[in-house]
Design a protein around this motif. Structure first.
Motif, mmCIF file in Angstrom:
data_model
loop_
_atom_site.group_PDB
_atom_site.id
_atom_site.type_symbol
_atom_site.label_atom_id
_atom_site.label_comp_id
_atom_site.label_asym_id
_atom_site.label_seq_id
_atom_site.Cartn_x
_atom_site.Cartn_y
_atom_site.Cartn_z
ATOM 1 N N PRO A 181 0.817 -1.220 0.000
ATOM 2 C CA PRO A 181 0.000 0.000 0.000
ATOM 3 C C PRO A 181 0.849 1.269 0.000
ATOM 4 C CG PRO A 181 -0.781 -1.570 1.650
ATOM 5 C CD PRO A 181 0.548 -2.072 1.173
ATOM 6 N N VAL A 182 0.373 2.275 -0.719
ATOM 7 C CA VAL A 182 0.920 3.630 -0.675
ATOM 8 C C VAL A 182 -0.078 4.474 0.107
ATOM 9 C CG1 VAL A 182 1.608 5.638 -2.021
ATOM 10 C CG2 VAL A 182 2.132 3.351 -2.868
ATOM 11 N N ILE A 183 0.391 5.114 1.166
ATOM 12 C CA ILE A 183 -0.488 5.800 2.116
ATOM 13 C C ILE A 183 -0.452 7.306 1.896
ATOM 14 C CG2 ILE A 183 -1.000 6.147 4.561
ATOM 15 C CD1 ILE A 183 -1.330 3.266 3.559
ATOM 16 N N ASP A 184 -1.623 7.921 1.943
ATOM 17 C CA ASP A 184 -1.736 9.379 1.937
ATOM 18 C C ASP A 184 -1.477 9.862 3.358
ATOM 19 O OD1 ASP A 184 -2.658 12.060 2.044
ATOM 20 O OD2 ASP A 184 -3.870 11.705 0.262
ATOM 21 N N LEU A 185 -0.357 10.523 3.569
ATOM 22 C CA LEU A 185 0.046 10.944 4.919
ATOM 23 C C LEU A 185 -0.874 12.016 5.490
ATOM 24 C CD1 LEU A 185 3.936 11.119 4.499
ATOM 25 C CD2 LEU A 185 2.600 9.312 5.591
ATOM 26 N N SER A 198 13.107 19.529 -2.696
ATOM 27 C CA SER A 198 13.105 20.859 -3.299
ATOM 28 C C SER A 198 13.210 20.764 -4.819
ATOM 29 C CB SER A 198 14.273 21.682 -2.744
ATOM 30 O OG SER A 198 14.349 22.941 -3.371
ATOM 31 N N MET A 199 14.084 19.877 -5.296
ATOM 32 C CA MET A 199 14.250 19.723 -6.741
ATOM 33 C C MET A 199 12.950 19.235 -7.382
ATOM 34 S SD MET A 199 16.752 17.158 -8.834
ATOM 35 C CE MET A 199 15.856 15.794 -8.113
ATOM 36 N N ALA A 200 12.319 18.235 -6.770
ATOM 37 C CA ALA A 200 11.067 17.702 -7.314
ATOM 38 C C ALA A 200 9.978 18.768 -7.318
ATOM 39 C CB ALA A 200 10.632 16.484 -6.514
ATOM 40 N N ASN A 201 9.914 19.556 -6.253
ATOM 41 C CA ASN A 201 8.912 20.624 -6.185
ATOM 42 C C ASN A 201 9.150 21.676 -7.268
ATOM 43 O OD1 ASN A 201 7.514 19.485 -4.032
ATOM 44 N ND2 ASN A 201 8.762 20.541 -2.501
ATOM 45 N N ASP A 202 10.427 22.013 -7.496
ATOM 46 C CA ASP A 202 10.740 23.004 -8.525
ATOM 47 C C ASP A 202 10.349 22.521 -9.912
ATOM 48 O OD1 ASP A 202 11.721 24.689 -6.595
ATOM 49 O OD2 ASP A 202 13.823 24.158 -6.910
ATOM 50 N N LEU A 203 10.457 21.203 -10.134
ATOM 51 C CA LEU A 203 10.123 20.636 -11.432
ATOM 52 C C LEU A 203 8.642 20.286 -11.552
ATOM 53 C CD1 LEU A 203 13.222 18.306 -11.959
ATOM 54 C CD2 LEU A 203 12.733 20.458 -13.128
ATOM 55 N N GLY A 204 7.890 20.480 -10.475
ATOM 56 C CA GLY A 204 6.456 20.232 -10.511
ATOM 57 C C GLY A 204 6.079 18.761 -10.521
ATOM 58 N N THR A 205 6.919 17.904 -9.968
ATOM 59 C CA THR A 205 6.614 16.472 -9.934
ATOM 60 C C THR A 205 6.098 16.065 -8.559
ATOM 61 O OG1 THR A 205 8.867 15.888 -9.247
ATOM 62 C CG2 THR A 205 8.416 15.974 -11.607
ATOM 63 N N GLU A 206 5.267 15.025 -8.546
ATOM 64 C CA GLU A 206 4.806 14.467 -7.279
ATOM 65 C C GLU A 206 5.931 13.674 -6.627
ATOM 66 O OE1 GLU A 206 1.083 12.366 -7.628
ATOM 67 O OE2 GLU A 206 0.601 13.456 -9.462
ATOM 68 N N ILE A 207 5.782 13.396 -5.325
ATOM 69 C CA ILE A 207 6.825 12.695 -4.586
ATOM 70 C C ILE A 207 6.186 11.559 -3.784
ATOM 71 C CG2 ILE A 207 8.693 12.895 -2.906
ATOM 72 C CD1 ILE A 207 8.751 15.901 -3.471
ATOM 73 N N ILE A 208 6.826 10.413 -3.818
ATOM 74 C CA ILE A 208 6.457 9.287 -2.962
ATOM 75 C C ILE A 208 7.718 8.830 -2.242
ATOM 76 C CG2 ILE A 208 5.579 6.926 -2.845
ATOM 77 C CD1 ILE A 208 3.978 7.448 -5.354
ATOM 78 N N ALA A 209 7.640 8.696 -0.937
ATOM 79 C CA ALA A 209 8.781 8.229 -0.149
ATOM 80 C C ALA A 209 8.671 6.723 0.041
ATOM 81 C CB ALA A 209 8.829 8.935 1.197
ATOM 82 N N GLU A 210 9.778 6.026 -0.222
ATOM 83 C CA GLU A 210 9.804 4.575 -0.082
ATOM 84 C C GLU A 210 10.565 4.179 1.188
ATOM 85 O OE1 GLU A 210 9.878 2.456 -4.290
ATOM 86 O OE2 GLU A 210 11.623 3.740 -4.048
ATOM 87 N N GLY A 211 10.253 3.002 1.695
ATOM 88 C CA GLY A 211 11.007 2.445 2.814
ATOM 89 C C GLY A 211 10.816 3.178 4.122
ATOM 90 N N GLY A 235 5.940 18.317 3.478
ATOM 91 C CA GLY A 235 4.933 18.408 2.428
ATOM 92 C C GLY A 235 4.787 17.161 1.586
ATOM 93 N N ILE A 236 5.483 16.086 1.961
ATOM 94 C CA ILE A 236 5.335 14.822 1.235
ATOM 95 C C ILE A 236 3.961 14.249 1.548
ATOM 96 C CG2 ILE A 236 6.245 12.516 0.851
ATOM 97 C CD1 ILE A 236 8.071 14.769 -0.017
ATOM 98 N N ARG A 237 3.210 13.946 0.521
ATOM 99 C CA ARG A 237 1.848 13.486 0.742
ATOM 100 C C ARG A 237 1.739 11.960 0.773
ATOM 101 N NH1 ARG A 237 -2.956 16.225 0.574
ATOM 102 N NH2 ARG A 237 -4.798 14.874 0.500
ATOM 103 N N GLN A 238 2.580 11.263 0.019
ATOM 104 C CA GLN A 238 2.427 9.820 -0.103
ATOM 105 C C GLN A 238 3.702 9.101 0.307
ATOM 106 O OE1 GLN A 238 1.015 8.738 -3.993
ATOM 107 N NE2 GLN A 238 -0.696 10.160 -3.942
ATOM 108 N N ALA A 239 3.515 7.925 0.929
ATOM 109 C CA ALA A 239 4.660 7.146 1.394
ATOM 110 C C ALA A 239 4.276 5.677 1.456
ATOM 111 C CB ALA A 239 5.125 7.632 2.774
ATOM 112 N N GLN A 240 5.283 4.834 1.438
ATOM 113 C CA GLN A 240 5.070 3.399 1.593
ATOM 114 C C GLN A 240 6.230 2.827 2.386
ATOM 115 O OE1 GLN A 240 5.674 3.007 -2.910
ATOM 116 N NE2 GLN A 240 6.395 0.990 -2.213
#
Length: 596
Positions: free
Chosen positions: A277-281, A455-468, A482-487
Motif C-alpha cells: 500500500p501507498v499511504i496518503d500521509l 526541493s528539486m522535485a517541487n521546482d520541477l512540478g513532480t509528485e513525490i512518494i517516499a519509499e522504505g 509536504g510529502i503526501r504519499q509514502a510506503q
C-alpha cells in the motif's frame, strides 16, 4: 586405512558422476541451440510476412486489381519464405489469390492476435501439403484482410525434415498447448516414467509469436560421443585422487545452488503479485499500491525477486513476466479500482520494455476493456540496466502519458536512476529511495540530501512518494516537508491480494458488499486489525484514539506546528513467514523493495 581407501577411490567413482553432468550440460546446450534456431526461423518467417504485407498494402491500397497483383508478385519474389498471397474476408471467404483462384486451406487452430502489432496468425493445412503453414493476416479495411502464407520452419520445405538433430521427438505447438505438428516418436518420450534421467528435454517459446518448440534427445546418444574422454578421465583420476576429490566437493557445492526454470514458472502462473500500500500521509487513506512479485512454487516455497529479477532482465523474460503480472493485476484489482477511482496502481518497467516498444500496445490490450482506468496506472522506471535508447524511452513514455497514465522514476538518485531523467524524460512522480529515507533519525533534525531531493522535485512540478518508511519519526518528518504519499513497513509490507483488498476497503471507509459478505474475523485475519478500537493509518483532527498497542499514537505538534495533528499507525498485517531463496543476507524489507 578404510578411510584412505575410500579417499583414493572417490575420484575414480566420481568420474561417472562428473562426466554425466558434463554430458548433460553440453547436450542441453546443443539441444537448446537447435531449438532456439528453429524458434528464430519461425519468428523470422512471421516478421518477414508482416513486412511484406505492410509494404504491399502501402504500395497498392486497392485489392484484387492488376496493380495489386503486380505489387504482390514483387513481394513474393523479394521474400523467398512466402508461399502464397491472398485477399479474403474476415469470415474466411477467398476474394482473390496470387497463385490460382481455387486456392483453399483448412484452419487447424483458432486465429490469434500477435503481440505488438495489428496482425493476426492462424495455423492452416493446405491440400497435398504434408506440413502446416502459418497464415499471417493484416486487416486493411472493415471485413477484408490480406494474408501471407509462410512455413512454420523453412527446413520443412527445403529438406522435408524440421526436427532437431539426434532428437527422438520434436514438437511444434501453440503456447496454449495445442499441438501443431510432430516429428519422431513422442510416445517414446512421454511414456517413459524415467524420462528425466533418460532424455534431455527443452522447450522454447517464441517471443512475438504464440508458438512453442520442444525436443527430446536420448542421453545415451549424447554420452556415446564422449566415451574416449570418459576413459581418459578415469585414468587421470586414478593418479590424481586428491585433485579429483576437491573437484567433486566443488561440484557438489555448485549443484546445491538454486536452479530456476523461470520461463516455465511464468507459463504456469507461479509468479504472483503482492501489493504494497501507498499511504496518503495527510488523510490516512490508501492512495494506491506498488505491485511487487513473488515466485510461489507448488510446494509452498516462496522465492524472493532478488534471486531471479536480474536473470529475467538479461534473458528477455522480463517482458512476458510483466505481461503476466499486468493480467493478474487486472483480475485482482478491477473491482476495487472501479469502486475507488482515486486508487493508483504502480507497475514496474525495465530497460528492455523501452527497447522493445510494444509495452504500450500490451497495456491497451490488457486494461483497455476493463474498469481499471489508464489514469489509475503509474508505470515506474526501474533502471537496473542503463537506458540506452533515449529516443525509444521518450516515445514509450509519451505514449503512456497520452493514454492518461503517469510515469514515475523509481529509486531516484541511486544506481542508474539519473536525476537528470526527471526533466529530460518528463517524469510525473519521483520516488525517494529508502537509502535516503533511512537518513531521517528525528522529525526536527534536518537531512540536507532528502531536503534537496524534495526541493528539486517541487521546482520541477513532480509528485513525490517516499519509499522504505519504517519509523514514525520518518513519517512525521516527511509530512512536515509536504510529502503526501509514502510506503514502507511502518504502514504495511507487500500483501497478498485478499489482504490488500480488505485493507483498502477498511482504510478508505467503504462498507461494500465485498466486505459485508466476509466474516469479520476473516477480515481481521487478512488485514491484521486486532479490534475495532485500533485506529487506522491517518490523521485525527481533534479527539484522542489509541494507537496500535495503546501507545503508538504520534504527537505531531512539534513536527507540524499545530497542536491537533496526531498520526496513528495501523496494526501490523499478519502474513506467513516466507522461506526465501536468493541473497542469503538480504532482509525481508530489502526484498520487498525489489520490483516486479
Amino acid at each position: 586405512m578404510f578411510f584412505s581407501a575410500i579417499l583414493a577411490f572417490a575420484p575414480v567413482i566420481s568420474v561417472d558422476y562428473l562426466m554425466d553432468s558434463y554430458i548433460r550440460m553440453r547436450g542441453m546446450q546443443e539441444i537448446k541451440m537447435s531449438v532456439n534456431g528453429i524458434v528464430e526461423e519461425t519468428q523470422k518467417a512471421v516478421e518477414s510476412a508482416t513486412i511484406s504485407l505492410q509494404s504491399l498494402t502501402s504500395r497498392s491500397p486497392s485489392l484484387c486489381t492488376p496493380t495489386f497483383f503486380r505489387a504482390a508478385a514483387v513481394e513474393m519474389r523479394a521474400n523467398y519464405l512466402m508461399r502464397q498471397l491472398i485477399v479474403n474476408s474476415t469470415d474466411g471467404a477467398l476474394q482473390c489469390a496470387l497463385y490460382g483462384d481455387k486456392f483453399s486451406y483448412t484452419a487447424i487452430t483458432p486465429t490469434m492476435s500477435m503481440p505488438g502489432g495489428p496482425q493476426e496468425m492462424t495455423v492452416v493445412q493446405i491440400e497435398d501439403n504434408e506440413f502446416p503453414l502459418l497464415k499471417v493476416s493484416l486487416r486493411v479495411r472493415p471485413g477484408k484482410e490480406v494474408s501471407a502464407f509462410v512455413p512454420i520452419n523453412a527446413h520443412m520445405f527445403d529438406s522435408g525434415h524440421g526436427a532437431v538433430e539426434k532428437s527422438i521427438m520434436t514438437r511444434f505447438a501453440l503456447t496454449s498447448g495445442l499441438t501443431i505438428f510432430e516429428f519422431g516418436d513422442p510416445a517414446r518420450f512421454f511414456d517413459d516414467v524415467h524420462r528425466q534421467e533418460n532424455f534431455l528435454y527443452t522447450q522454447q517459446v517464441a517471443q512475438n509469436v504464440p508458438i512453442a518448440v520442444s525436443a527430446a534427445i536420448p542421453i545415451d546418444l549424447i554420452a556415446s560421443e564422449y566415451a574416449d574422454l570418459q576413459i581418459g578421465f578415469t585414468l587421470v583420476a586414478s593418479l590424481a585422487s586428491c585433485i579429483f576429490l576437491w573437484l567433486c566437493v566443488q561440484y557438489v557445492r555448485r549443484s546445491q545452488a538454486p536452479t530456476f526454470d523461470l520461463e516455465r514458472a511464468i507459463n504456469d502462473g507461479e509468479l504472483r503479485p503482492r501489493y504494497q500500500p501507498v499511504i496518503d500521509l495527510q488523510t490516512g487513506h490508501i492512495a494506491g499500491c506498488e505491485v511487487l512479485i513473488r515466485w510461489e512454487k507448488p510446494n509452498g516455497e516462496v522465492i524472493s525477486p532478488g534471486a531471479f529479477i536480474e536473470y529475467a532482465e538479461l534473458s528477455g523474460l522480463a517482458i512476458p513476466m510483466t505481461l503476466s503480472m499486468m493480467e493478474q493485476v487486472r483480475d485482482d484489482l478491477e473491482d476495487l479500482c472501479d469502486r475507488h477511482p482515486h486508487l493508483k496502481v504502480g507497475i514496474n518497467l525495465f530497460e528492455r520494455h523501452f527497447r522493445d516498444g510494444s509495452i504500450v500496445e500490451d497495456v491497451q490490450s490488457i486494461f483497455g476493456a476493463t474498469n481499471i482506468r489508464y489514469s489509475q496506472l503509474v508505470f515506474e522506471i526501474t533502471e537496473r540496466q542503463p537506458l540506452s535508447d533515449m529516443g525509444g524511452v521518450n516515445a514509450v513514455i509519451h505514449a503512456l502519458r497520452d493514454l492518461g497514465s503517469k510515469v514515475a522514476l523509481d529509486d531516484a538518485g541511486t544506481g542508474h536512476s539519473n536525476l537528470a531523467y526527471i526533466q529530460k524524460l518528463g517524469i510525473d512522480i519521483v520516488k525517494i529511495d529508502r537509502v535516503f529515507v533511512e537518513l531521517i533519525k528525528h522529525r526536527n533534525q534536518p537531512v540536507p540530501v532528502v531536503d534537496a531531493l524534495i526541493s528539486m522535485a517541487n521546482d520541477l512540478g513532480t509528485e513525490i512518494i517516499a519509499e522504505g518508511v519504517e519509523t514514525e519519526e520518518q513519517a512525521l518528518y516527511l509530512r512536515k516537508k509536504g510529502i503526501r504519499q509514502a510506503q514502507g513497513f511502518l504502514f504495511a509490507p507487500a500483501l497478498p491480494v485478499d489482504a490488500y483488498l480488505a485493507l483498502a476497503e477498511r482504510m478508505n471507509n467503504e462498507e461494500v458488499q465485498l466486505i459485508d459478505e466476509l466474516d469479520s474475523d476473516r477480515v481481521n485475519d487478512l488485514v491484521g486489525f486486532v479490534d475495532d478500537e485500533h485506529a487506522e493509518i491517518g490523521v485525527d483532527y481533534g479527539g484522542q484514539a489509541p494507537g496500535v498497542d495503546g501507545s503508538a499514537q504520534i504527537d505531531a505538534t512539534e513536527a507540524t506546528g499545530t497542536d491537533s495533528d496526531q498520526v496513528y499507525v495501523a496494526p501490523e498485517t499478519e502474513i506467513e513467514d516466507e522461506p526465501m531463496i536468493g541473497d542469503e543476507d538480504l532482509s525481508d524489507k530489502n526484498k520487498d523493495e525489489a520490483v516486479a
